[in-house]
Design a protein around this motif. Structure first.
Motif, PDB file in Angstrom:
ATOM      1  N   SER A 176      -7.137   1.412 -15.977  1.00 29.88           N
ATOM      2  CA  SER A 176      -6.681   1.801 -17.320  1.00 29.88           C
ATOM      3  C   SER A 176      -7.868   2.061 -18.243  1.00 29.88           C
ATOM      4  O   SER A 176      -7.846   2.996 -19.044  1.00 29.88           O
ATOM      5  N   GLU A 212      -5.731  -2.805 -11.839  1.00 33.79           N
ATOM      6  CA  GLU A 212      -4.951  -1.991 -12.781  1.00 33.79           C
ATOM      7  C   GLU A 212      -5.655  -1.900 -14.132  1.00 33.79           C
ATOM      8  O   GLU A 212      -5.692  -0.838 -14.758  1.00 33.79           O
ATOM      9  N   GLU A 213      -6.224  -3.017 -14.581  1.00 31.78           N
ATOM     10  CA  GLU A 213      -6.927  -3.020 -15.867  1.00 31.78           C
ATOM     11  C   GLU A 213      -8.194  -2.163 -15.805  1.00 31.78           C
ATOM     12  O   GLU A 213      -8.500  -1.420 -16.746  1.00 31.78           O
ATOM     13  N   THR A 241       5.171  -2.637 -30.688  1.00 30.18           N
ATOM     14  CA  THR A 241       4.147  -1.594 -30.759  1.00 30.18           C
ATOM     15  C   THR A 241       3.879  -1.110 -32.185  1.00 30.18           C
ATOM     16  O   THR A 241       2.869  -0.464 -32.438  1.00 30.18           O
ATOM     17  N   TYR A 297       1.967  -7.320 -27.140  1.00 36.08           N
ATOM     18  CA  TYR A 297       2.269  -6.097 -26.385  1.00 36.08           C
ATOM     19  C   TYR A 297       3.671  -5.551 -26.625  1.00 36.08           C
ATOM     20  O   TYR A 297       3.948  -4.384 -26.365  1.00 36.08           O
ATOM     21  N   GLU A 298       4.573  -6.387 -27.157  1.00 34.87           N
ATOM     22  CA  GLU A 298       5.973  -5.957 -27.241  1.00 34.87           C
ATOM     23  C   GLU A 298       6.246  -5.133 -28.486  1.00 34.87           C
ATOM     24  O   GLU A 298       6.914  -4.097 -28.428  1.00 34.87           O
ATOM     25  N   ASP A 322      -5.731  -4.780 -21.377  1.00 34.24           N
ATOM     26  CA  ASP A 322      -4.319  -5.172 -21.390  1.00 34.24           C
ATOM     27  C   ASP A 322      -3.523  -4.275 -22.342  1.00 34.24           C
ATOM     28  O   ASP A 322      -2.406  -3.853 -22.026  1.00 34.24           O
ATOM     29  N   VAL A 342      -3.050  -0.930 -20.591  1.00 32.90           N
ATOM     30  CA  VAL A 342      -2.134  -1.037 -19.449  1.00 32.90           C
ATOM     31  C   VAL A 342      -0.691  -1.082 -19.923  1.00 32.90           C
ATOM     32  O   VAL A 342       0.189  -0.407 -19.377  1.00 32.90           O
ATOM     33  N   LYS A 343      -0.440  -1.885 -20.953  1.00 29.63           N
ATOM     34  CA  LYS A 343       0.930  -2.081 -21.427  1.00 29.63           C
ATOM     35  C   LYS A 343       1.341  -1.088 -22.507  1.00 29.63           C
ATOM     36  O   LYS A 343       2.431  -1.183 -23.062  1.00 29.63           O
ATOM     37  N   SER A 344       0.454  -0.134 -22.809  1.00 29.73           N
ATOM     38  CA  SER A 344       0.732   0.905 -23.824  1.00 29.73           C
ATOM     39  C   SER A 344       1.081   0.318 -25.179  1.00 29.73           C
ATOM     40  O   SER A 344       1.813   0.938 -25.961  1.00 29.73           O
ATOM     41  N   SER A 345       0.589  -0.889 -25.459  1.00 32.00           N
ATOM     42  CA  SER A 345       0.796  -1.433 -26.801  1.00 32.00           C
ATOM     43  C   SER A 345      -0.095  -0.721 -27.811  1.00 32.00           C
ATOM     44  O   SER A 345       0.191  -0.707 -29.010  1.00 32.00           O
TER      45      SER A 345
END
Length: 770
Positions: free
Chosen positions: A758, A754-755, A675, A672-673, A713, A716-719
């Motif tokens: 999304s 949340e998931e 991108t 996720y970090e 996921d 949600v995390k915009s990855s």
């Protein structure tokens, strides 16, 4: 004891700090200042706090371990009985916010912000009150936005109260000191928190607009300038949609001031604020700003073309050194006196031209020629680093603007630019400006493409790069010799660490030029790169610094990525060290090495197939270590996962038991970090799903809920962006799963609220593919 018979004033302490040096001053603080802070005479407490302020920068490292005790001790004095002591406490907090930026804010925000807000109630002592606002600016400028947002309701409430009260004091008593500061503090808060300021916009903008329109007498020039700054920073923070209703009203006032520009004195503070406000409004409006160019460009070009008063100084002339309006510049053996009035406005105007060219592109084409003729000579304007940096930054944007006039015109512009740009790189004395020059060259090359440089110019540029790399080694050797010198001490080490940072910065920017050359010329540049290879081979050796090894690996990564199999000609120079670097203790090195094997997998072709397969055990080990997902290691780990993914997809001819390896690979998700790397990983996951890979799908679709959770996921995390190519593939898979209600319902039960939301948003917002 130094203070046994007299109290030393603030300016004396500053001089003492410079004379004694940071470490001596720190020892003095530990032994003496504590006693001074307990003295019933306010002058001692004031002087002790000012001593702390003067010491932070000089002995940063030593003071870091004492921060908790120091800060807790200082905060007490925000409630001192004497306003000068409270002033000194604000001064210490403001200075430490800057000296220990980041760390200070994270550790002490819950104590410092309420403490400074309490000072804003000190209406009987405006100088102290204003200094509390100034300290809050220092704190906010280097504060992570999320931390400031935690305190935003309390900050806003206090600033609103003080702003309203001080506005009344301005009307009734012409007092403006605190009002000027509160406007500046409000601007800094909005600038830091960005969009989170939007709910408070309407509470401040009407009063700020009123001030801007009505603070027109000479006494109010500074207040009006600061109000311009505040309004434009708030507009930039909340964005065009929120600001647009007020924007054009503000623009009309700016236009009135701009029309009167000729009548503003050179020392009028409104000039620099006006330039800054126009620049921010251009960023807010984008293309809609073009209509204002005819109004603003004349004064901006005039300010950018300003020529300062310069005099050659004889050996016995020292008068200008004692005049705040003059500075001395030494060039070789000759000293020059430069009158500084107008220099900051010149630098601001040059930055403004950069902004217009960057934001407006072809809309700026009518001003390209004048701006280019102005900026190119400023590459060697040695009276101000900011002017040279802006001149360098402008060039690729000006070329981009000029494309509307055709290739011949752009080529003529570049011929006018490039010789001066190369000369400037050879002789630039300032590291940061040199870095900007390197960046400019790279961006110009990418803007112009393969026609940018002739063969002779490519050779000349490579010679310049070769020269700077040689200087890098020379400086490194000199520092190593100093560390072995008998006079070596901690202060010398601090100086050399700063030099290390400068060299790392230059190497970074130098690698950017090589990146641009490889992106543009691909394997045809390798003939020239042959000259530089020995330098980078030396830089990746184990004895070199982390930054040396990191940037050298990054350069070899680019060589592989943009020249493919042609890069194998250098394999002996980088491949063994790149493989060893996968187990390096530094995450930066592991990341650069992992990325290298990823591009070997994706772009290197069969010639790298064996190397890719042999790297897999090391990549697997890196990903599987117990702390691989720690904050420090996660980016390197995600690069390693992406590298494995690229090898599996593009270069797996020497890889055995791929399905078995897929089982392990799937357990590493999500990422996720990073991108930039995430699309490769999730794209490959889509490949496997679309091919009904049994390892990923599972028997009787048993693994589908895990897959859908990974998709959720990622959104949600915009990855992964929903409307990206990979995002659309994921949506198609989701829609297919939706057609099997029993499986889809099972998937939904594994998700958090949340998931689930999304996924619903993704399914509703994504266009349906035909």
């Amino acid at each position: 004891m130094i203070f046994s018979n007299a109290v030393v004033g603030e300016s004396s302490l500053d001089r003492l700090s410079c004379a004694l040096g940071g470490k001596t001053m720190l020892n003095y603080i530990l032994t003496t200042v504590q006693t001074m802070l307990q003295n019933p005479d306010w002058r001692y407490r004031h002087a002790g706090l000012m001593a702390i302020s003067a010491t932070g920068e000089g002995c940063h490292k030593e003071m870091s371990v004492l921060l908790d005790d120091l800060v807790n001790g200082i905060l007490v004095f925000l409630k001192d009985s004497h306003p000068r002591v409270r002033y000194a406490a604000c001064n210490a907090i403001g200075q430490m916010s800057t000296d220990f930026q980041g760390t200070f804010q994270k550790k002490f925000h819950s104590k410092v912000i309420p403490g400074l807000l309490s000072i804003l109630d000190d209406h009987d002592n405006p100088r102290t009150q204003a200094h509390g606002g100034a300290a809050l600016v220092n704190f906010a400028e280097d504060c992570p936005p999320r931390l400031l947002v935690e305190h935003l309701p309390q900050i806003i409430e206090k600033l609103e109260q003080v702003l309203n009260r001080k506005y009344q004091e301005l009307v009734q008593h012409n007092r403006k000191l605190v009002l000027e500061q509160i406007v500046t503090t409000l601007a800094a808060i909005a600038d830091t928190v960005g969009q989170d300021f939007s709910p408070y916009y309407d509470r401040f903008m009407p009063q700020l607009k009123y001030l801007f329109k009505n603070a027109i007498t000479p006494d109010y020039r500074m207040l009006r300038g600061k109000t311009m700054e505040c309004i434009s920073l708030i507009g930039l923070a909340v964005g065009k949609e929120k600001f647009i209703n007020d924007c054009y009203e503000i623009m009309q006032e700016l236009v009135k001031t701009q029309v009167d520009f000729e009548n503003l004195g050179n020392d009028d503070p409104q000039i620099s604020y006006l330039i800054g406000a126009w620049t921010r409004i251009c960023k807010i409006l984008g293309k809609d700003f073009e209509q204002y160019l005819p109004i603003v460009m004349g004064p901006v070009l005039k300010a950018a073309a300003f020529k300062p008063e310069v005099t050659v100084l004889a050996d016995d002339e020292v008068d200008v050194e004692e005049d705040d309006n003059w500075e001395v510049l030494n060039v070789g053996d000759q000293a020059f006196g430069i009158k500084t009035t107008g220099l900051e406005e010149k630098a601001s105007a040059c930055s403004m031209l950069v902004c217009y060219a960057k934001e407006l592109k072809e809309g700026f084409v009518n001003y390209v020629e004048d701006a280019t003729k102005l900026m190119v000579p400023l590459l060697r304007f040695y009276f101000h680093e900011g002017v040279r940096a802006a001149a360098a930054e402008s060039l690729p944007h000006l070329l981009d603007c000029a494309k509307l006039r055709g290739d011949d015109y752009v080529r003529q512009m570049w011929q006018y630019m490039n010789k001066e740009l190369f000369k400037a790189i050879e002789i630039e004395p300032d590291h940061e400006v040199l870095g900007e020059l390197f960046s400019s060259v790279g961006k110009c090359i990418e803007t112009l493409g393969v026609t940018s440089l002739t063969a002779d110019e490519l050779k000349e540029l490579t010679t310049i790069l070769d020269s700077h790399l040689k200087k890098h080694f020379e400086r490194s050797t000199e520092r190593a010799e100093k560390r072995n010198d008998e006079d070596y001490d901690e202060e010398i080490e601090e100086e050399m660490l700063e030099e290390d940072d400068f060299d790392a910065y230059i190497l970074n920017r130098l690698s950017d030029i090589i990146h641009s050359l490889l992106v543009t010329y691909t394997d045809s540049y390798l003939t020239y790169f042959d000259t530089l290879v020995p330098h980078f081979h030396e830089l990746i050796q184990p004895a070199r610094s982390i930054s040396d090894r990191q940037w050298a690996l990054c350069v070899f990564d680019d060589v592989i990525q943009f020249t493919g199999a042609h890069s194998h000609r250098y394999a002996q120079f980088f491949l063994p060290r790149m493989a060893e670097s996968l187990t390096d203790s530094s995450p930066e090195i592991r990341q650069a090495a992992a990325y290298g094997f990823g591009v070997m997998g994706m772009s290197g072709g069969p010639v790298y197939a064996r190397a890719c397969a042999e790297a897999l055990p090391h990549l697997f080990a890196m990903i599987s270590t117990a702390d691989s997902r720690s904050v420090e290691n996660n980016t390197a780990t995600e690069n390693a996962i992406s590298a494995v993914t690229k090898i599996f997809k593009h270069n797996n001819s020497c890889v055995d038991n791929l399905d078995k390896l897929h089982q392990v690979w799937f357990t590493w998700l999500p990422i996720y970090e990073d991108t930039e790397e995430a699309p490769y990983v999730y794209g490959y996951l889509c490949d496997l799903i679309e091919s009904n890979n049994p390892v990923i799908i599972g028997s009787d679709n048993s693994n589908i809920p895990n897959v859908i959770k990974l998709f959720a996921d990622a959104f949600v995390k915009s990855s992964i962006e929903v409307n990206s190519i990979v995002g659309q593939r994921m949506i198609l898979i989701l829609r297919h799963v939706q057609t099997i209600p029993s499986i889809f319902q099972t998937c939904m039960t594994t998700l958090t609220n949340e998931e689930r939301q999304s996924l619903a948003n993704a399914l509703n917002s994504a266009p349906i593919s035909s």
